[in-house]
Design a protein around this motif. Structure first.
Motif, PDB file in Angstrom:
ATOM      1  N   ASP B 286       0.812  -1.219   0.000  1.00 11.40           N
ATOM      2  CA  ASP B 286       0.000   0.000   0.000  1.00 11.40           C
ATOM      3  C   ASP B 286       0.841   1.263   0.000  1.00 11.40           C
ATOM      4  N   LYS B 287       1.998   1.199   0.626  1.00  9.51           N
ATOM      5  CA  LYS B 287       2.874   2.369   0.646  1.00  9.51           C
ATOM      6  C   LYS B 287       3.179   2.813  -0.778  1.00  9.51           C
ATOM      7  N   LEU B 290      -0.668   3.319  -2.897  1.00 12.50           N
ATOM      8  CA  LEU B 290      -1.470   4.474  -2.484  1.00 12.50           C
ATOM      9  C   LEU B 290      -0.636   5.749  -2.419  1.00 12.50           C
ATOM     10  N   ARG B 381      -8.374  -0.302  -3.548  1.00 13.46           N
ATOM     11  CA  ARG B 381      -7.332   0.735  -3.575  1.00 13.46           C
ATOM     12  C   ARG B 381      -7.533   1.693  -4.740  1.00 13.46           C
ATOM     13  N   PHE B 384     -10.003   4.170  -3.968  1.00 19.20           N
ATOM     14  CA  PHE B 384      -9.398   5.117  -3.032  1.00 19.20           C
ATOM     15  C   PHE B 384      -8.554   6.147  -3.784  1.00 19.20           C
ATOM     16  N   ASP B 387     -10.793   8.519  -5.795  1.00 18.51           N
ATOM     17  CA  ASP B 387     -11.883   9.232  -5.125  1.00 18.51           C
ATOM     18  C   ASP B 387     -11.718  10.749  -5.141  1.00 18.51           C
ATOM     19  N   MET B 495     -14.483   2.827   3.108  1.00 19.56           N
ATOM     20  CA  MET B 495     -14.289   1.546   2.442  1.00 19.56           C
ATOM     21  C   MET B 495     -13.165   0.791   3.128  1.00 19.56           C
ATOM     22  N   GLU B 496     -13.405  -0.472   3.348  1.00 25.87           N
ATOM     23  CA  GLU B 496     -12.351  -1.278   3.930  1.00 25.87           C
ATOM     24  C   GLU B 496     -11.313  -1.601   2.869  1.00 25.87           C
ATOM     25  N   LEU B 497     -10.043  -1.526   3.245  1.00 25.83           N
ATOM     26  CA  LEU B 497      -8.989  -1.950   2.321  1.00 25.83           C
ATOM     27  C   LEU B 497      -8.515  -3.316   2.807  1.00 25.83           C
TER      28      LEU B 497
END
Lengths: 74, 694
Positions: B286-287, B290, B381, B384, B387, B495-497
């Motif tokens: 994710d680092k 995202l 993701r 996300f 968004d 939202m859950e990731l």
């Protein structure tokens, strides 16, 4: 006291309340966020969405809702 | 032997591995439909076990059973009205506390409950040990450990279900203690609801009472139909007011707090170590994914890889499909006498159905690629990452997926994909703009006109420009809709990731097939009807053949005076300011059947007889020769084709998915027509003012 949108990355927080009515509170409750609950900011760039850790699950919150969530530092 | 059947319902959070368990239980024996009256997917399956026929109903994935989303209402209505024999609640063991929140609400519905502790291997790897016996006592339910993606524990789960059904497992009924203050108010409401026997026969009274204190709008609606309604409403107000004063917080918050308190109590006693942070690898991914700078380029790369995959692998199959339909057409020509019935079968039926089915492999491969990124956890993701941009235009982060499916793919599954959007407003806006994307069927129109009127070396650039334009139009349109029609902000993005996971092949294939089948059903049923109508429009009234006329010229003349041709002449004044004549009008009208029909219709008009959509080089030459056309007119025509009315199948699906209300469909027709006309007008007249193409 501050808004989640202003919180820095990696900080541990305690959720106080969300402004804007029952709909938002309900959504947060579903994700495990109730008043007094701890959360950790995983990533916040300051103007986009924020990712937090709630009850061991990673949750993304849009910037709009993040500005309505009132938190305090642990 | 028994011949009895058991109905079980699967409940669980999104990302809990519920669909994997469902697939393990039912295999390929699945049926996908809708819950009555709503556009929430209903999956059912059957299996045989220990002499029972077990019917499995997959409830929508929800975090709770409040009345804030359609999914939640559907899930709890099913439990209350259909009374399944056993509910199986699928739980992500590595995220126990949050997942058990739903369990506390299922317990209140008083249906035998079996908890499937799924992904128990992940939890174990984290060093968590769960005392199943203890937790089962504390919650008053049966508990089974499962690992869905390895198909472990499926048999145990079924045994537990059967034992539960046969009453071999005795569980103590557990009620959450909401504390003295709430208990007292519950008691007052209990007295009122128990006055009406017909009410508490239908609904578990304890559930009713809690929901009343929570001010649940659905339950209040139910109450209004019963004799005790007035008394109940008055007491609810009093009780809620009292609790608010006492706690300084809303009753629903206090109730949620007590539920989580109950869970956390149960977990400290049965789970070791109680709570732990996880997401080590996921965090590292994710680092990067995202990251503020890398997020969007990575998103673009993923989208590109989906397109690349889809086109590379579906290419040959699309070819086979085309050959099959061509072959069918030839058979019909050979064995049927020339005339109306032959023309009906060949041009109407095979041509029309082939047009839709021709895209089927493409759609299928696209679904496969999308399922991969969904199941791996990336799509959450992507929503996300998008968004921030999307919300500026009144769209939701999740809106990108329908638009993406529609680009080069098809707007039909695109519109169906809007189901993941929770708010009605976000869904409608997304559905309105999804057809603006350049779908697979629009591609031939672009290929033809760009090839005919623009130098080959600019072809790819112009095409790319058209893609950008389609995105720009969709976004502008969403923004306009937000300003004019759907005022207000998009729903909050929560939202859950989920942790990244390796998808299972079985899961991917089932998902692909399930969505593909849905597309076929929706598209297939209507396309036959529409094909017939369009065919009739071009065929009637019949024109007597004249001697000395070539077959092609006769076809062209027939078209001019057919119903469709007359319609074309009729709309000519409307399209003249856009640089078109009746021929353009007819082609565009026919294109409402399916967009690639625009090309084949032009082929018929230019007396070429059957024109293969893929090899329109001769048509290209005809268009170039025709003095009528010039690059500016071609551009205006392309603009109009890009934006105007979606095809019939899309409209039909839009109608159904928007709640079967004519209002929205009429609005869609109006909206797309106005924007298309306006854009083409600006291009053509603006171009003329600038002295282009005159």
């Amino acid at each position: 006291m501050m808004r989640l949108s202003q919180a820095r990355t990696k900080v541990n927080l305690i959720f106080t309340v969300a402004e804007g009515g029952q709909g938002i509170m309900q959504k947060l409750t579903d994700m495990g966020l109730i008043p007094g609950e701890k959360l950790k900011v995983l990533h916040n760039s300051g103007h986009g969405p924020v990712t937090v850790l709630i009850k061991g699950a990673k949750v993304a919150l849009g910037h709009g809702i993040a500005t309505k969530i009132i938190v305090r530092e642990e | 032997m028994h011949s009895k059947s058991i109905t079980i319902a699967l409940a669980g959070n999104p990302n809990s591995g519920k669909s994997t368990i469902f697939n393990n239980l039912t295999g390929a024996h699945q049926h996908v439909g809708n819950y009555p009256g709503v556009t929430v997917e209903k999956k059912e399956g059957k299996l045989k076990f220990q002499g029972y026929v077990i019917k499995v109903v997959d409830l929508p994935g929800t975090y709770s059973l409040s009345a804030y989303s359609e999914d939640e209402i559907v899930a709890r209505d099913f439990v209350i009205k259909e009374r399944p024999d056993v509910i199986v609640h699928i739980i992500d063991s590595s995220n126990l506390e949050r997942n058990l929140y739903l369990a506390t609400q299922l317990m209140e519905l008083e249906v035998p409950l079996v908890l499937a502790m799924n992904m128990s291997d992940v939890a174990e790897r984290k060093g968590q040990t769960l005392d199943y016996k203890k937790l089962s006592q504390l919650l008053g339910t049966a508990i089974v450990s499962t690992v869905g993606n390895k198909n472990i524990g499926t048999k145990d789960l079924l045994e537990s279900v059967v034992n539960m059904y046969e009453g071999k497992i005795t569980t103590k009924e557990i009620h959450i203690d909401y504390g003295p203050e709430i208990r007292e108010e519950m008691g007052k409401l209990e007295k009122i609801v128990k006055q009406d026997k017909s009410l508490i026969v239908r609904y578990p009274w304890r559930w009713l009472v809690v929901k009343m204190l929570e001010n649940d709008q659905e339950v209040l609606g139910i109450l209004s139909k019963y004799s005790i309604s007035e008394e109940a409403i008055a007491q609810i107000e009093k009780s809620r007011h009292h609790l608010k004063l006492h706690f300084g917080d809303s009753p629903e918050t206090i109730i949620a707090d007590r539920r989580y308190g109950f869970i956390s109590g149960a977990c400290t006693e049965s789970l070791e170590p109680s709570l732990e942070q996880r997401h080590d690898i996921s965090d590292r991914i994710d680092k990067i994914v995202l990251n503020r700078v890398l997020g969007i380029p990575i998103f673009a790369l993923v989208m590109y890889s989906i397109f690349k995959f889809t086109f590379t692998f579906s290419g040959p199959m699309v070819g086979w499909f085309e050959q099959i339909f061509e072959w069918l057409g030839q058979i019909a020509i050979r064995y049927m006498p020339e005339g109306l019935s032959q023309s009906f079968i060949v041009d109407g039926l095979i041509g029309g159905v082939g047009g839709v089915l021709g895209f089927f492999p493409l759609v299928l491969f696209m679904f496969l690629a999308i399922a991969f990124f969904e199941d791996s956890g990336y799509m959450a993701r992507a929503a996300f990452v998008m968004d921030k941009l999307m919300s500026k235009f009144g769209l939701h982060g999740k809106s990108f997926l329908p638009m993406m499916i529609s680009t080069n793919g098809c707007a039909v599954p695109g519109i169906m994909a809007t189901r993941t959007l929770e708010s009605k407003r976000d869904r409608l806006i997304t559905m309105m703009v999804t057809p603006f994307m350049i779908c697979g069927a629009k591609l031939p129109i672009f290929a033809l006109f760009i090839g005919a009127f623009f130098p080959a070396e600019y072809g790819a650039n112009i095409m790319f420009l058209m893609y950008l334009l389609s995105v720009a139009i969709a976004f502008t349109s969403a923004w306009l809709l937000k300003k004019i029609v759907f005022k207000g902000e998009p729903a909050h993005f929560v939202m859950e990731l989920p942790p990244y996971r390796v998808p299972t092949i079985k899961g991917l294939l089932l998902k692909m097939w399930e969505r593909g089948w849905m597309y076929l059903k929706k598209a297939g049923t209507i396309i036959i009807l529409i094909s017939i109508i369009i065919w009739a429009g071009f065929t009637f009234p019949k024109r007597g053949s004249e001697a000395g006329m070539s077959k092609e010229a006769a076809a062209s003349a027939q078209m001019e005076q057919s119903f469709a041709g007359r319609v074309g002449k009729f709309v000519e004044p409307a399209v003249r300011p856009l640089g078109m004549d009746w021929r353009g009008g007819v082609a565009l009208i026919a294109g409402v059947a399916a967009k690639e029909v625009v090309v084949s219709t032009l082929g018929t008009i230019y007396s070429l007889g059957e024109v293969d959509v893929e090899e329109s080089s001769s048509l290209k030459a005809e268009l170039q020769k025709d003095k009528f056309w010039n690059p500016l007119k071609a551009m205006a025509f392309l603009m109009f084709s890009l934006i105007y009315l979606p095809c019939f199948v899309t409209m039909a699906v839009f109608y159904r998915e928007s709640g079967s209300r004519l209002k929205w469909l009429l609005f869609l027709i109006f909206w797309t027509t106005v924007i298309a006309w306006g854009a083409a007008f600006i291009v053509y007249q603006g171009g003329r003012l600038l002295g282009l193409g005159v």
